[in-house]
Design a protein around this motif. Structure first.
Motif, mmCIF file in Angstrom:
data_model
loop_
_atom_site.group_PDB
_atom_site.id
_atom_site.type_symbol
_atom_site.label_atom_id
_atom_site.label_comp_id
_atom_site.label_asym_id
_atom_site.label_seq_id
_atom_site.Cartn_x
_atom_site.Cartn_y
_atom_site.Cartn_z
ATOM 1 N N PRO A 296 0.801 -1.235 0.000
ATOM 2 C CA PRO A 296 0.000 0.000 0.000
ATOM 3 C C PRO A 296 0.830 1.280 0.000
ATOM 4 O O PRO A 296 0.526 2.223 -0.717
ATOM 5 N N VAL A 297 1.885 1.329 0.798
ATOM 6 C CA VAL A 297 2.661 2.559 0.855
ATOM 7 C C VAL A 297 3.384 2.821 -0.456
ATOM 8 O O VAL A 297 3.518 3.968 -0.898
ATOM 9 N N VAL A 298 3.824 1.772 -1.114
ATOM 10 C CA VAL A 298 4.470 1.940 -2.427
ATOM 11 C C VAL A 298 3.444 2.369 -3.459
ATOM 12 O O VAL A 298 3.724 3.217 -4.325
ATOM 13 N N GLU A 330 8.242 -8.590 -8.523
ATOM 14 C CA GLU A 330 8.222 -9.180 -7.190
ATOM 15 C C GLU A 330 9.153 -8.452 -6.230
ATOM 16 O O GLU A 330 8.921 -8.463 -5.022
ATOM 17 N N SER A 331 10.187 -7.824 -6.768
ATOM 18 C CA SER A 331 11.146 -7.139 -5.891
ATOM 19 C C SER A 331 11.138 -5.629 -6.072
ATOM 20 O O SER A 331 11.515 -4.902 -5.150
ATOM 21 N N GLN A 332 10.718 -5.140 -7.242
ATOM 22 C CA GLN A 332 10.773 -3.711 -7.504
ATOM 23 C C GLN A 332 9.534 -3.235 -8.244
ATOM 24 O O GLN A 332 8.892 -4.003 -8.966
ATOM 25 N N VAL A 333 9.239 -1.953 -8.040
ATOM 26 C CA VAL A 333 8.203 -1.272 -8.800
ATOM 27 C C VAL A 333 8.863 -0.073 -9.483
ATOM 28 O O VAL A 333 9.502 0.740 -8.821
ATOM 29 N N ARG A 334 8.703 -0.005 -10.801
ATOM 30 C CA ARG A 334 9.288 1.104 -11.565
ATOM 31 C C ARG A 334 8.165 1.977 -12.104
ATOM 32 O O ARG A 334 7.204 1.486 -12.693
ATOM 33 N N LEU A 368 12.033 7.708 1.607
ATOM 34 C CA LEU A 368 11.453 7.102 2.803
ATOM 35 C C LEU A 368 11.120 5.622 2.597
ATOM 36 O O LEU A 368 11.108 4.856 3.552
ATOM 37 N N VAL A 369 10.827 5.245 1.355
ATOM 38 C CA VAL A 369 10.544 3.834 1.065
ATOM 39 C C VAL A 369 11.759 3.153 0.448
ATOM 40 O O VAL A 369 11.631 2.109 -0.198
ATOM 41 N N HIS A 370 12.943 3.770 0.609
ATOM 42 C CA HIS A 370 14.203 3.191 0.145
ATOM 43 C C HIS A 370 14.254 3.076 -1.385
ATOM 44 O O HIS A 370 14.792 2.097 -1.924
ATOM 45 N N GLY A 371 13.688 4.070 -2.043
ATOM 46 C CA GLY A 371 13.727 4.081 -3.499
ATOM 47 C C GLY A 371 14.643 5.177 -4.024
ATOM 48 O O GLY A 371 15.270 5.920 -3.270
ATOM 49 N N THR A 388 12.352 4.182 -8.893
ATOM 50 C CA THR A 388 12.452 2.758 -8.611
ATOM 51 C C THR A 388 12.291 2.551 -7.119
ATOM 52 O O THR A 388 12.997 3.185 -6.321
ATOM 53 N N MET A 389 11.365 1.684 -6.756
ATOM 54 C CA MET A 389 11.077 1.442 -5.349
ATOM 55 C C MET A 389 10.964 -0.047 -5.088
ATOM 56 O O MET A 389 10.610 -0.813 -5.995
ATOM 57 N N PRO A 390 11.252 -0.494 -3.875
ATOM 58 C CA PRO A 390 10.999 -1.902 -3.535
ATOM 59 C C PRO A 390 9.492 -2.184 -3.556
ATOM 60 O O PRO A 390 8.689 -1.315 -3.243
ATOM 61 N N SER A 391 9.148 -3.394 -3.916
ATOM 62 C CA SER A 391 7.717 -3.720 -4.026
ATOM 63 C C SER A 391 7.036 -3.747 -2.668
ATOM 64 O O SER A 391 5.867 -3.356 -2.558
ATOM 65 N N TYR A 392 7.769 -4.168 -1.664
ATOM 66 C CA TYR A 392 7.133 -4.314 -0.364
ATOM 67 C C TYR A 392 7.846 -3.430 0.654
ATOM 68 O O TYR A 392 9.054 -3.503 0.840
ATOM 69 N N VAL A 393 7.048 -2.573 1.285
ATOM 70 C CA VAL A 393 7.542 -1.772 2.415
ATOM 71 C C VAL A 393 6.528 -1.924 3.530
ATOM 72 O O VAL A 393 5.350 -1.611 3.335
#
Length: 400
Positions: A296-298, A330-334, A368-371, A388-393
């Motif tokens: 959700p946060v991503v 599965e690991s990243q959202v671009r 803040l979401v390590h992106g 680029t952000m991690p898929s799960y935060v």
């Protein structure tokens, strides 16, 4: 006035205590409870007066506690030497303690009123000497030694107790004041966070909607067939531009970048693209992968990225074609938002309404979401923003 009154009360208390011990020791001595002889002579009466004067020195127990101890110790030593070995006085009861009861209060003073460690070491030595004199160690008696030690120990023990109690109460007061300051700081922080949230909403939501209104008013002014409609559209557009200017100033005062847990997620991207197309900035959305892979946060962060990018395109490159690409892995959202060069120059009024903080706010949100966030021009004169952000935060989601 209050300080003078407090000093007067303390002096009155000291005088009262001194009078009490003068009467107490005089009464005890005359009734045979101390050194009074069976057949008193002039020396005995002189020593009784001297004992009263020694007790009267208790008036100075606050200002000169060591002097008071010295006076009472000196009197006790003098009366003891007159009895033995001088033999000038012969008490009715040789087993009594000859030190006045005023030594109890005298031993209290230096430990309570002298806070310096050096002074307290001197106080221990002075009270020790007074105890030895009162116990008559040169003529040892278990009863006398016991009574003398107990009598001179009461004062220091009480003083140490009251000092410890005072320090504990002071520590509790300091802790309460510290807690009060912390509560104040937490309240200030809460107010700052609320201001931050308001500023973020004004920048991310209100500015977005008002810019749409300004563009629609501009389009109406161009396509209108009568002068009245064109004037009304121009007035509406000018009012919108002025509102954006005022919002920019307000955002500058309240600026923050808090995370808005109630912002739409990736499900709102299609609506953003449709709104952009409706006001003359053609845009298309290309999604790859399953949106459910984004936490959700991503998802909320992706929504903010696209909204900010589309708002900037409408301001600085009106009419440019925009492509929004979102790839869910599965690991990243671009998230990539790119636009072509503007077919017409941007309106100066609308382009100048930004707060200048949009990309900075986005960068903070993404970090803040390590992106990571990259933004810059393209060879064909357009502009591209890619995050680029991690898929799960992990985040605490409210119950549905």
């Amino acid at each position: 006035m209050s300080t003078r009154s407090a000093a007067s009360r303390r002096l009155l208390l000291d005088v009262s205590l001194a009078c009490f011990f003068v009467l107490l020791d005089t009464t005890v001595t005359l009734t045979g409870g101390s050194w009074w002889p069976v057949h008193p002579d002039k020396l005995a009466w002189a020593m009784l007066v001297l004992q009263a004067l020694a007790d009267a020195s208790l008036v100075a127990r606050r200002r000169a506690p060591m002097l008071v101890i010295a006076i009472l110790t000196g009197f006790t030593l003098l009366i003891s030497l007159l009895i033995s070995p001088a033999g000038a006085l012969t008490p009715a009861h040789m087993g009594n303690v000859w030190a006045p009861y005023g030594t109890v209060l005298a031993a209290y003073g230096p430990f309570y009123y002298c806070k310096d460690r050096k002074d307290q070491r001197t106080a221990f030595a002075a009270v020790g000497v007074m105890t030895l004199v009162a116990a008559r160690i040169w003529d040892p008696s278990a009863v006398v030694i016991t009574i003398a030690v107990l009598r001179t120990a009461v004062g220091p023990l009480l003083a140490l107790y009251f000092n410890a109690r005072h320090e504990m109460l002071q520590a509790l007061r300091d802790r309460a004041e510290r807690a009060e300051r912390e509560r104040y700081l937490l309240a200030e922080q809460a107010r700052a966070e609320e201001r931050a949230r308001l500023a973020g909403e004004m920048h991310d939501v209100v500015t977005h909607r008002v810019s749409l209104m300004v563009l629609q008013a501009g389009a109406l002014g161009i396509t209108a067939t009568d002068d009245a409609t064109r004037r009304a559209a121009e007035e509406l557009r000018a009012a919108g531009v002025q509102a954006l200017d005022e919002l920019r100033d307000l955002v500058g005062i309240l600026r923050t970048a808090p995370e808005d847990d109630q912002a739409p997620a990736t499900s709102g991207l299609a609506e953003l693209v449709a709104e952009s197309t409706a006001v003359g900035t053609p845009a298309e959305l290309v999604e790859q992968g399953d949106p459910a892979l984004a936490s959700p946060v991503v998802g909320r962060t992706a929504y903010r990225i696209v909204r900010e990018a589309l708002t900037n395109v409408r301001k600085h490159a009106p009419g440019a074609h925009v492509v929004v690409r979102v790839s869910y892995g599965e690991s990243q959202v671009r998230v990539s938002v790119g636009n072509t060069a503007a077919p017409v120059p941007a309106a100066s009024g609308l382009a100048a309404t930004g707060s200048g903080l949009g990309l900075a706010s986005l960068r903070q949100r993404i970090e803040l979401v390590h992106g990571t966030l990259q933004a810059g021009g393209t060879p064909d004169g357009g502009f591209r923003l890619e995050a680029t952000m991690p898929s799960y935060v992990p985040t605490a989601e409210p119950a549905a």
